[in-house]
Each structure stands twice: as structure tokens, then as C-alpha cells.
Design a protein around this motif. Structure first.
Motif, PDB file in Angstrom:
ATOM      1  N   UNK A 173      14.780  -5.849 -29.832  1.00 12.32           N
ATOM      2  CA  UNK A 173      13.321  -5.378 -28.554  1.00 12.32           C
ATOM      3  C   UNK A 173      12.729  -3.873 -29.466  1.00 12.32           C
ATOM      4  N   UNK A 174      11.449  -3.759 -29.187  1.00 13.47           N
ATOM      5  CA  UNK A 174      11.234  -2.813 -29.249  1.00 13.47           C
ATOM      6  C   UNK A 174      10.982  -1.580 -27.800  1.00 13.47           C
ATOM      7  N   UNK A 175      11.224  -0.228 -27.868  1.00 17.28           N
ATOM      8  CA  UNK A 175      11.223  -0.063 -27.364  1.00 17.28           C
ATOM      9  C   UNK A 175      10.262   0.123 -26.251  1.00 17.28           C
ATOM     10  N   UNK A 176       8.809   0.403 -27.218  1.00 18.13           N
ATOM     11  CA  UNK A 176       7.300   0.008 -26.235  1.00 18.13           C
ATOM     12  C   UNK A 176       7.580  -1.166 -25.083  1.00 18.13           C
ATOM     13  N   UNK A 177       7.394  -2.821 -26.078  1.00 18.25           N
ATOM     14  CA  UNK A 177       7.845  -3.660 -25.320  1.00 18.25           C
ATOM     15  C   UNK A 177       8.767  -3.647 -24.239  1.00 18.25           C
ATOM     16  N   UNK A 180       6.601  -1.815 -21.528  1.00 15.84           N
ATOM     17  CA  UNK A 180       5.911  -2.954 -20.669  1.00 15.84           C
ATOM     18  C   UNK A 180       6.829  -3.675 -19.372  1.00 15.84           C
ATOM     19  N   UNK A 181       8.555  -4.606 -20.061  1.00 14.82           N
ATOM     20  CA  UNK A 181       8.288  -5.280 -19.230  1.00 14.82           C
ATOM     21  C   UNK A 181       8.925  -4.971 -18.213  1.00 14.82           C
ATOM     22  N   UNK A 182       9.521  -3.762 -18.030  1.00 15.75           N
ATOM     23  CA  UNK A 182       9.830  -2.928 -16.715  1.00 15.75           C
ATOM     24  C   UNK A 182       8.318  -2.529 -16.360  1.00 15.75           C
ATOM     25  N   UNK A 183       7.502  -1.768 -16.493  1.00 16.89           N
ATOM     26  CA  UNK A 183       6.309  -1.794 -15.790  1.00 16.89           C
ATOM     27  C   UNK A 183       5.736  -2.891 -14.923  1.00 16.89           C
ATOM     28  N   UNK A 386       7.307  -8.544 -28.810  1.00 18.54           N
ATOM     29  CA  UNK A 386       7.039  -7.486 -29.062  1.00 18.54           C
ATOM     30  C   UNK A 386       6.614  -7.573 -30.055  1.00 18.54           C
ATOM     31  N   UNK A 387       6.673  -8.556 -31.224  1.00 18.70           N
ATOM     32  CA  UNK A 387       6.262  -8.617 -32.595  1.00 18.70           C
ATOM     33  C   UNK A 387       4.862  -9.994 -32.253  1.00 18.70           C
ATOM     34  N   UNK A 388       4.221 -10.296 -31.307  1.00 15.78           N
ATOM     35  CA  UNK A 388       3.332 -10.947 -30.789  1.00 15.78           C
ATOM     36  C   UNK A 388       2.286 -10.045 -31.699  1.00 15.78           C
ATOM     37  N   UNK A 389       1.118 -10.272 -32.366  1.00 15.11           N
ATOM     38  CA  UNK A 389       0.211  -9.788 -32.592  1.00 15.11           C
ATOM     39  C   UNK A 389      -1.426 -10.662 -32.366  1.00 15.11           C
ATOM     40  N   UNK A 409       4.412  -7.657 -23.196  1.00 20.98           N
ATOM     41  CA  UNK A 409       5.055  -6.834 -22.059  1.00 20.98           C
ATOM     42  C   UNK A 409       5.366  -8.229 -21.066  1.00 20.98           C
ATOM     43  N   UNK A 410       5.184  -9.196 -21.556  1.00 17.58           N
ATOM     44  CA  UNK A 410       5.260 -10.310 -20.772  1.00 17.58           C
ATOM     45  C   UNK A 410       6.494 -11.590 -21.144  1.00 17.58           C
TER      46      UNK A 410
END
Ligand code: FAD
Length: 429
Positions: A173-177, A180-183, A386-389, A409-410
Motif C-alpha cells: 500500500x502506498x505511503x500516501x494512501x 490518508x487512511x490514518x487521517x 491506493x490503486x483506484x483511479x 483513504x477509504x
């Protein structure tokens, strides 16, 4: 206006309920006799097992899904999990399994078990990210944080959390995703269990759609998406053709595109989309449902199990809603992420999960009710988080919802609700 929805999973039904409230004449077509897809109860000897989800909403009664259900007028109750989660740690801190015993700690106390240096590093990285000093792009979560923190306990907990909530490792999973999950956890709060299980939500959505004049048709498999002049004009069910102004699909980008005329793919301007389609991967997982006469976990939240061979975590759903099992019985659902290259050795993966159960509950004899393997077209997640576009397609009046088109992040169904919200904005635009 008229709309056709392909697939009566949670994503399709949420979209259909929204559209029917906006005044669309909606028809939902479902391939199976069962409505609800991977978010439905399976009744077995008085236990409410499920086709997929563990009756849990990742952000409980205040997350995107619960808020969307409230705005639609759905009558569902979600019991917040208190505590959100506990982590099962080995009794001796040097151990790497539970063979010498274990202790369950609230997840918020996990930091106490780290060295002062790593504790400080964690705070700095989290704070740095929040104030946007640290904004890693195009990195995966574990390789990124491992540059700053090396700690076996953190690695195990990161994998256990990812495995439980996303059916991935922390490498996938990407760091960004992940941030965003933590947020979102800070923003919306922790999980909750739906009273009555997944079925309560599905039943309410069908009621809302029907009351607004829509129809949900079972045993109707869409075999083709009809096109004219670059737009979707409707769908075919075998030789029957049905026309509509809008087509919304709940079966993922790739599967939806497979229903379109192959010649469309040759048309110019679709190159980027076709490249993205090739990269989508569904995540796999294995669920073990078991029962016992006495409480196993003693709370309705998640028990993360970072020191097992395979099981990432479990929830005892009857602690929130005792009616999910016959009187006096307790129902627990354990989940383990399954590596895609282990699917051909699935019997071994099942044995490893069952061996974990023995270590996790050494003095108890749980009754195994059901073991399910989820992959391919019935996965845990149609696209790795994180792959969703997004929810749009190159066809201007064709949109994708569901867990192949989650919002950023969902986690799982929260991502579906965020995606449906985005899709509705796209439809309006
Ligand atoms: P689906 O439920 O797959 O719906 C798509 C529907 O389309 C299906 O019913 C399918 O039959 C139908 N269909 C396919 N092709 C056609 C066609 N050509 N014509 C007509 N119909 C068609 N999420 C959580 O939030 N919490 C959890 O606790 C949780 N636990 C999980 C545990 C497991 C083991 C699994 C597998 C999943 C879990 N999830 C959880 C994820 C969640 O269940 C899914 O994300 C969600 O149910 C997916 O819904 P969907 O509408 O996207 O897809």
C-alpha cells in the motif's frame, strides 16, 4: 431520466438509492439470485455468517457510509467498537510467537512498547506528515518508514493492520494512501458493528430504491453494454436490450470495459485508461468463522494478532449484537490476507490459519463454522487500496462504483461510500 445499475452489491445499491432519490428511474440488474454481493448475511444454523464483510464498518456510526445511509433515510444501527482495537503481544517481549503466552494491550498503548528513539521518530514522522513537511510520493508504506525506523514490532503491527483492513501487506500500500487512511481514522473515528449484520444495510437500500420507484432485478446478468456515438445507450441481457440515459457499474473498471464493444478500445484517446486497466489487481483473503460457548475477545472491536503465521486479526461480532448467533453462543470472524502467489496452495494457507487459532486460544475448542477463500472475481477488494483511479470512464455517461473505484483513504466499504459520493458529483457535472 433513466439509469441502469450493473450489480446489486453495496456500491451498486448505494448509487441506485442516490439516483432514485434524485428522480432517476433506476433499474438494478444482479447476476445472482442473491442481492447484496459481498456484503450480505448467510444464515447457517442460527449464525449470521456473511458473503464477505465481517459485519463491520471501518468508521462505525460516523464514517462516510453511515453518514450516506443517514442522508438516504436508512434505518440502521451501528454499534461503535470500544475499544477500537487491542493488539495481542507475546508475554515475553523477546518472543516472536504466542507459544509462551500473550497479553492483549489497547492499540493506543502500543507506542509504550517501543524504544524511546523509535517512539520519538514515530511522533516526528506523523507530525511532519501532518504539517506537510513530509509528503512522500510514489513510495510504498513499509519501505518508506523503514528508512527511519527499524523495529520488528512496528513491521508486524503494520502488516497486521494492513492485512486486516486492506488484505495487503504494508509493502503493498502506498505511503500516501496509508496516511490518508490514518487521517480518516482521526476524522471519522474507529469501527462499529451493524446490528443484524450486513443484511440490515442491504435490506434498507432495497427498500429505499423500491419506495422511490426503482427496481432491483435478481438473476439478470448483463452480457453487453450497448453503445452509439461514443456514449452508452443501455445494456443487453442475452438477446434483450434495455435502454437508459446513464449506466453505472458496480463490477469494477476492467470487468465493465470487458462488456463494452472491443472496437471501442481501438478508438483514440483511450490509451491511458487501457494502461490503467492493466495494472488493477484484486486482493485475496481467507476468512474463518468460528463459534464457542464463552466470550473469546471480550470486546466488539478488532483484535490484531501480529505474531501469528497468517491470521491478521479477528472480531467477535456477538459482543456488539448477540443476535448474530444462537442464544448463548459467540461468533468470531478471523481474517488473513492471502498472497496472490499462494492461491494455488490454499489448503496450506487454511492449515496455517487453523494452527494460528490453536495458539491464539490454547485452552478453548472453537467450533469452525465456515472457511471462505476470496479472490479473483469475488475478492476482498477489487482493486488494492491506493490503486483506484476514480469513477469516470472514457464513456461520458458510464460510471464505476464499488470497491474497484473507492475514494481516497477509504477502507473497504467506507471507500465505496466515498466513491459513490464522487460518482454522484461526476454524474451531476
Ligand atoms: P460486490 O459486492 O462484488 O457487488 C457486485 C455485484 O455485481 C455482485 O453481486 C455480482 O454478482 C454482480 N455482478 C457481477 N457481474 C455482473 C453482471 N455482468 N451482471 C449483473 N450483475 C453482475 N468491508 C468492510 O468495510 N468491512 C469488513 O469487515 C469487510 N470484511 C471483508 C471480509 C472479507 C472476507 C471480504 C471478502 C470482504 C470484506 N470487506 C469488508 C469488503 C466488502 O465486503 C466489499 O468491499 C464490498 O462488499 C464490495 O461491494 P461492491 O458493491 O463493490 O461489490
Amino acid at each position: 431520466p433513466t439509469a441502469i445499475v450493473i450489480g446489486a452489491g453495496l456500491g451498486g445499491l448505494l448509487a441506485a438509492a442516490q439516483l432514485s432519490k434524485k428522480g432517476y428511474q433506476v433499474d438494478v440488474y444482479e447476476r445472482l439470485a442473491l442481492i447484496g454481493g459481498r456484503f450480505m448475511n448467510i444464515e447457517y444454523q442460527g449464525y449470521q455468517l456473511s458473503t464477505g464483510a465481517l459485519h463491520m464498518l471501518p468508521h462505525g456510526d460516523s464514517g462516510p457510509l453511515a453518514l450516506m445511509l443517514k442522508s438516504l433515510g436508512a434505518d440502521v444501527t451501528v454499534i461503535p467498537s470500544v475499544p477500537m482495537a487491542t493488539v495481542r503481544m507475546p508475554k515475553n517481549s523477546a518472543d516472536t510467537d504466542y507459544s509462551n503466552g500473550f497479553v492483549d494491550i489497547p492499540y493506543v498503548e502500543f507506542k509504550k512498547h517501543l524504544t524511546s528513539k523509535n517512539k520519538l521518530m514515530m511522533v516526528l514522522l506523523t507530525f511532519g506528515y501532518k504539517i506537510r513537511l513530509v509528503r512522500p510520493k510514489n513510495t510504498m508504506f513499509k519501505p518508506w518508514y523503514s528508512k527511519y525506523i527499524q523495529d520488528d514490532r512496528i513491521d508486524r503491527c503494520a502488516d497486521s493492520f494492513s492485512g486486516w483492513s486492506l488484505s495487503t501487506t504494508a509493502d503493498e500500500v502506498t505511503t500516501e494512501e496509508m496516511f490518508t487512511i490514518f487521517d480518516n481514522i482521526f476524522k471519522y473515528g474507529g469501527p462499529g458493528i451493524v446490528v443484524g449484520g450486513c443484511k440490515s444495510i442491504i435490506d434498507e437500500l432495497v427498500r429505499i430504491i423500491t419506495e422511490n420507484g426503482g427496481k432491483v432485478h435478481a438473476k439478470k446478468e448483463i452480457t453487453k453494454i450497448l453503445m452509439a456515438n461514443g456514449k452508452a445507450t443501455g445494456v443487453a441481457i442475452g438477446s434483450d436490450e434495455i435502454y437508459a440515459d446513464l449506466v453505472v457499474s458496480d463490477i469494477g473498471h476492467k470487468e465493465t470495459w470487458d462488456l463494452c464493444d472491443p472496437e471501442m478500445a481501438e478508438l483514440s484517446g483511450y490509451g491511458d485508461y487501457m494502461e490503467k486497466l492493466k495494472k488493477i489487481e484484486p486482493s485475496a483473503g481467507l476468512k474463518i468463522c468460528f463459534a464457542i460457548d464463552e466470550p473469546m475477545i471480550e470486546h466488539g472491536g478488532v483484535l490484531l494478532t501480529p505474531y501469528t503465521r497468517r491470521i491478521n486479526g479477528m472480531n467477535e461480532v456477538t459482543n456488539a449484537d448477540p443476535n448474530l448467533a444462537p442464544p448463548g453462543k459467540h461468533l468470531v470472524m478471523a481474517h488473513q490476507r492471502t498472497a496472490l502467489d499462494r492461491l494455488d496452495k490454499i489448503e496450506e494457507e487454511i492449515d496455517l490459519g487453523l494452527a494460528d487459532l490453536k495458539d491464539l486460544f490454547p485452552s478453548k475448542k472453537p467450533e469452525i463454522l465456515m472457511i471462505q477463500v476470496h479472490h479473483g472475481k469475488w475478492p476482498v477488494n477489487r482493486a488494492f487500496s491506493g490503486q483506484d483511479f476514480g469513477n469516470t470512464t472514457p464513456i461520458p455517461n458510464m460510471f464505476i462504483v464499488g470497491d474497484g473505484a473507492k475514494g481516497r483513504g477509504g477502507i473497504e466499504v467506507e471507500g465505496i461510500a466515498l466513491g459513490v459520493e464522487n460518482a454522484m458529483n461526476d454524474v451531476a457535472a
